[in-house]
Every structure is written in C-alpha cells, then in structure tokens.
Design an enzyme around this catalytic site. Structure first.
Site, PDB file in Angstrom:
ATOM      1  N   SER A  45       0.421  -1.481   0.043  1.00 46.43           N
ATOM      2  CA  SER A  45      -0.144   0.002   0.055  1.00 46.43           C
ATOM      3  C   SER A  45       0.890   1.519  -0.048  1.00 46.43           C
ATOM      4  CB  SER A  45      -0.859   0.576   1.284  1.00 46.43           C
ATOM      5  OG  SER A  45      -1.803   1.429   1.498  1.00 46.43           O
ATOM      6  N   TYR A  75      -1.961  -0.548  10.290  1.00 50.09           N
ATOM      7  CA  TYR A  75      -2.363  -0.848   8.725  1.00 50.09           C
ATOM      8  C   TYR A  75      -0.723  -0.308   7.667  1.00 50.09           C
ATOM      9  CZ  TYR A  75      -3.575  -1.186   4.189  1.00 50.09           C
ATOM     10  OH  TYR A  75      -3.606  -1.586   3.015  1.00 50.09           O
ATOM     11  N   LYS A  90       2.326  -2.972   6.780  1.00 50.58           N
ATOM     12  CA  LYS A  90       1.874  -2.787   4.598  1.00 50.58           C
ATOM     13  C   LYS A  90       4.507  -2.332   4.713  1.00 50.58           C
ATOM     14  CE  LYS A  90      -1.390  -4.253   3.196  1.00 50.58           C
ATOM     15  NZ  LYS A  90      -1.525  -5.130   2.557  1.00 50.58           N
TER      16      LYS A  90
END
Length: 243
Positions: free
Chosen positions: A135, A148, A152
């Site tokens: 991402s 998150y 990633k």
C-alpha cells in the site's frame, strides 16, 4: 502488451472480493489455472459462478492449518498475496487486539503462505513469481493508520528479503503499492467528501485508482515480461508519493 499464463498454476489469496477477485478472473482469461483462497465461502462460490474453471478454497491465511492446506493444493508457478485486513484507529486508541489481528493477516499470513509456496517452487525447480499487495500506506504516515501502515511497511521489507534469498532459485518477488482503490468497499469507505477530498488533494491526478489499474501491474510483474524485475515496489497512486 499481451501477457500469457497458459499452463501456469496461480494462487491468489483474498480472492473473494475486490482486487483479488478481478485478478483471478483476468488470470483465467490469460490462460492460467487459478486457485482462489478466501475465508468467506459465499464470495468464492459467486466467483466460481462467474468463472467456473477457478478452483475455490475456503481458508484463512492466518489459520494454523494454512500450511497443510497449501501443501494439498500446490505446487504453484505464481502467487499473489492479496488477503489483508484494515482496522483504522488513532494512535492513542489502537488496541493490542487490533494490532495483532493486522499483523497476523497482513504480515504473518504473507510470510507463511509465501514460505510454503516458495518451498514447493524450490522442490519442483519452478522459477516462479510472487507479488505481494502492499500500500501507499507503507511509505507515508496516515492518520488512524498506525497498525495498518506498520503492517504494510513490514510487507515491503519482507518482500525485499524474499527477493534477495529466493533469487538464487529463479524466484522473483515484488510488491504493488496502491492508493485507495475503487472496489465496492472502497466506494463505500471513501464516499464522504469530507474524508476523501483531503487525500485527493494530495494525489496529483486527483482521483483514486480503479481496480483494473491495480490488476494490470500485478499481471505484468507475475508474467515473463518482467523476468528481470525483482525486489521492487510499484506505486499505483497517481503520483501521491512523488509529492
């Protein structure tokens, strides 16, 4: 540019919805023998209705049984680690439970699936290709994305080390790092202009990505057209990371 996966066995995780689903269908159109994994059976069944040749398997990449499941399914020529989880919480409200869930799926899941598939590639002398879905959040701090973003970022470095060590076996490993993607969930999650507009202002193209704009780079990296590309991260972000 045409790519062919004729006769290739491809495993796609998180294939029930969104990017994984569209990728699985396009791989079939390119001649691949696709195995689709998702933890939600109803999505897999509807996928198979749309593309009957896809082999569907209900499984959770964070399950202790995933290695055994993969052994029964493999070997594979290509792997796409698309399964992921997003829990968005501010720094001071991020719970250990949320943090652990994200890392179990987004990082450990990628590690375990990749390790088992790569072992089978080596055992069967397959010069394979692995693409991990990362991402733009791996490269830029975003509010409410503590766990998150961290997960990633871990995927990016995991992929680099895999590329380094697996290269001697002819196995390539790369990442694709999209911005917000207009999947069905993406459209719901970013429909509020108050939420979407500040991010759109930071994207030079002033829009979010469409699903096929992420699927196509994945197909390229999986294919023999990218035979000398390994260990890279491909941003699909409309220029977000250039600013």
């Amino acid at each position: 540019m045409e790519v062919s996966f004729a006769g290739k066995r491809v495993l796609v995780t998180g294939a029930g919805q969104g990017i994984g689903r569209e990728l699985a269908k396009k791989l079939v159109k390119c001649g691949a023998k696709v195995t689709a994994i998702s933890k939600t059976e109803k999505y897999l069944k509807s996928l198979q209705e749309e593309s009957p040749t896809i082999k569907i398997v209900t499984a959770d990449v964070s399950s202790p049984d995933i290695r055994k499941t993969l052994r029964l399914l493999g070997p594979f020529d290509c792997l796409v680690n698309n399964a992921a989880l997003a829990i968005l919480e501010p720094v001071l409200e991020t719970t250990e439970e949320s943090f652990d869930k994200l890392f179990n799926v987004n990082v450990k899941g990628v590690f375990v699936v990749s390790q088992e598939v790569a072992r089978m590639m080596v055992e069967n002398k397959i010069k394979g290709s692995i693409v991990n879905l990362s991402s733009q959040a791996s490269k830029c701090a975003l509010r409410d994305h503590l766990a998150y973003c961290a997960s990633k970022s871990a995927v990016d470095m995991l992929s680099k080390v895999m590329a380094l060590e697996l290269g001697e076996h002819g196995i390539r490993v790369n990442c694709v790092n999209p911005t917000v993607v207009m999947t069905a969930m993406g459209k719901i999650g970013w429909a509020d202009p108050a939420k979407a507009d500040p991010l759109l202002q930071r994207i030079p193209l002033h829009r979010f990505a469409e699903v096929e704009e992420v699927v196509d780079p994945i197909l390229f990296l999986l294919s023999d057209k990218a035979s000398m590309i390994s260990g890279i991260e491909v941003p699909v972000d409309g220029g977000f990371l250039a600013c």
